[in-house]
Design an enzyme around this catalytic site. Structure first.
Site, short mmCIF file in Angstrom:
data_model
loop_
_atom_site.label_atom_id
_atom_site.label_comp_id
_atom_site.label_asym_id
_atom_site.label_seq_id
_atom_site.Cartn_x
_atom_site.Cartn_y
_atom_site.Cartn_z
N SER A 15 0.93 -1.18 0.00
CA SER A 15 -0.16 0.15 0.05
C SER A 15 0.86 1.30 -0.02
CB SER A 15 -0.86 0.17 1.24
OG SER A 15 -0.34 0.09 2.35
N GLY B 179 2.22 2.61 -1.97
CA GLY B 179 3.51 2.62 -3.05
C GLY B 179 4.62 2.13 -2.58
N GLU C 217 -8.63 3.64 -9.63
CA GLU C 217 -7.66 4.63 -10.38
C GLU C 217 -7.62 4.24 -11.79
OE1 GLU C 217 -3.98 5.18 -7.97
OE2 GLU C 217 -4.78 3.56 -6.54
N GLU D 161 -5.74 0.47 -10.70
CA GLU D 161 -5.98 -0.23 -9.44
C GLU D 161 -7.42 0.07 -8.78
OE1 GLU D 161 -1.31 -1.09 -8.21
OE2 GLU D 161 -2.69 0.25 -7.12
N ASP E 292 -6.51 7.65 -0.16
CA ASP E 292 -5.90 8.63 0.50
C ASP E 292 -5.85 9.86 -0.23
OD1 ASP E 292 -4.36 7.69 -1.74
OD2 ASP E 292 -2.35 7.18 -0.39
N THR E 293 -6.25 9.73 -1.64
CA THR E 293 -6.32 11.24 -2.50
C THR E 293 -7.68 11.69 -2.28
OG1 THR E 293 -7.34 9.72 -4.33
CG2 THR E 293 -4.84 10.02 -4.50
N ARG F 131 3.87 10.03 6.08
CA ARG F 131 2.87 10.98 6.01
C ARG F 131 2.36 11.27 7.33
NH1 ARG F 131 -0.32 9.05 1.51
NH2 ARG F 131 -1.64 7.68 2.91
#
Length: 408
Positions: free
Chosen positions: A170, A172, A278, A291, A298-299, A377
């Site tokens: 997850s 990335g 996505e 995906e 998150d976006t 993050r």
């Protein structure tokens, strides 16, 4: 009919058994997305038990109870489910013994969106085969590899540049772009280190020369039509989200194509909830499925800026509980930019927050993670403006403000 409460349940959770609209929700994964989901649930009077592998995770700070254990340990997961006796299980991360969810669902526990959806989407191989082979959605060309030699052969077939990803990861983690054969060894090592779970296999994808990429938040309901949020544009670095903005302008025919694909794949996976679907978009060639995540994305934190009438977390909460959603409307445009840590510390504090809070039409969200790691993050800044304002200027403002917040 509800099961009779035990003495301790009567003592500590008496209200739960009086008001049948209150559900007992077991949240598997307690990061920043889970935290916002818990807040939405608490505003609807729900009882939430938040779980993660470490204590004081963000969602635990706002939940009714917490459990700390590895969700990759099936026996521990079974024990927590038996103890908590949830009405609803909401997986929020990949590192879960997901095959156990089928048994819980068979016992009458609602799994969000469904046990099938979680098992398919937690594994890139399963979801790619469903999307490409079964549903015929357009995807990048791909191969699989379980060893370095297989990776080398797969990359030779796909061609360079290519993208290497773990089947389970997850944000990335473990992803890399490979430009030549000499970089494959590092990509294999990165994928192995970034993988979640115990599946040591990677997917090798053709690099798509897209013009931009979007997240299409898609809401499936227990009773009601599938709904779509206005498209969200985003920028990633190393496969991880750095900024997002809504709405992302796109051709009507491309939006309709993305919505059609999202509806097909979510219907095939079944269940109610919000999905982060996505896509790559090429102005010349159209839309390509990338995906899918069966949970808030998150976006989609840009929706905390009030870009639409209901945030992605409110939408997820309503869909999970089966509450009506009258529709999704765009209210204003927004942007989000993440706050990253550049240091390691087990007692993170922040400076620069005053600068962000002084800015108009801006929100600051510090996630409350108990430890900071380089590149982790730690928070997000969201900004909004009128529909006619410059989106580029709004994005620049948001990124500039996020850069002012420093982990100390």
């Amino acid at each position: 009919m509800k099961r009779p409460p035990s003495y301790e349940q009567t003592r500590f959770h008496y209200t739960y058994y009086i008001y049948t609209s209150m559900k007992r929700i077991l949240l598997l994964g307690s990061g920043e997305l889970g935290k916002e989901f818990v807040i939405a649930c608490k505003r609807k009077g729900q009882y939430v038990v938040a779980c993660d592998k470490y204590d004081n995770a963000p969602a635990m700070q706002v939940a009714d109870e917490r459990r700390v254990f590895s969700m990759l340990d099936g026996d521990s997961l079974d024990a927590v489910v038996s103890e908590v006796r949830p009405d609803i299980i909401v997986p929020e991360i990949e590192a879960i013994r997901t095959e156990r969810l089928y048994d819980y669902e068979a016992r009458g526990i609602q799994v969000v969106p469904s046990a099938r959806a979680v098992n398919y989407t937690m594994n890139r191989k399963a979801i790619r085969e469903l999307a490409h082979t079964e549903l015929g959605l357009r995807t990048a060309n791909y191969r699989y590899a379980t060893s370095y030699d297989e990776l080398s052969a797969a990359a030779a077939e796909i061609g360079f540049p290519c993208i290497v990803k773990p089947l389970m990861s997850s944000s990335g983690h473990g992803q890399s772009k490979v430009d030549c054969e000499s970089a494959l060894a590092k990509a294999w090592e990165c994928a192995c280190e970034g993988a979640r779970g115990d599946i040591m296999e990677v997917i090798v994808e053709q690099f798509i020369p897209f013009d931009y990429e979007i997240t299409l938040l898609t809401v499936t309901q227990k009773a009601g039509p599938t709904l779509f949020c206005p498209p969200i544009g985003h920028v990633q670095k190393g496969g991880d989200y750095r900024e997002s903005f809504q709405p992302r302008a796109m051709k009507p025919e491309h939006l309709a194509e993305a919505q059609s694909m999202a509806a097909k794949v979510t219907e095939a996976l079944t269940g109610a909830g919000i999905w982060g679907v996505e896509f790559f978009v090429s102005e010349k060639d159209g839309v390509i499925f990338s995906e899918l995540s069966p949970r808030p994305h998150d976006t989609g934190m840009v929706t905390l800026a009030g870009t639409q009438n209901l945030s992605e977390f409110e939408l997820h909460c309503r869909a999970v509980l089966g509450l009506p959603i009258p529709g999704i409307t765009l209210e204003r445009q927004g942007a989000s930019a993440v706050i990253l840590s550049d240091k390691e510390t087990d007692a993170p504090d922040y400076k620069g927050m005053d600068d962000v809070c002084e800015a108009e039409r801006t929100y600051l969200r510090i996630f409350g993670k108990p430890e900071a790691h380089v590149g982790r993050r730690m928070g997000v800044v969201v900004c909004w403006d009128k529909p006619e304002a410059s989106q580029d200027e709004l994005r620049d403002k948001c990124k500039s403000l996020a850069a002012k917040v420093e982990v100390v």
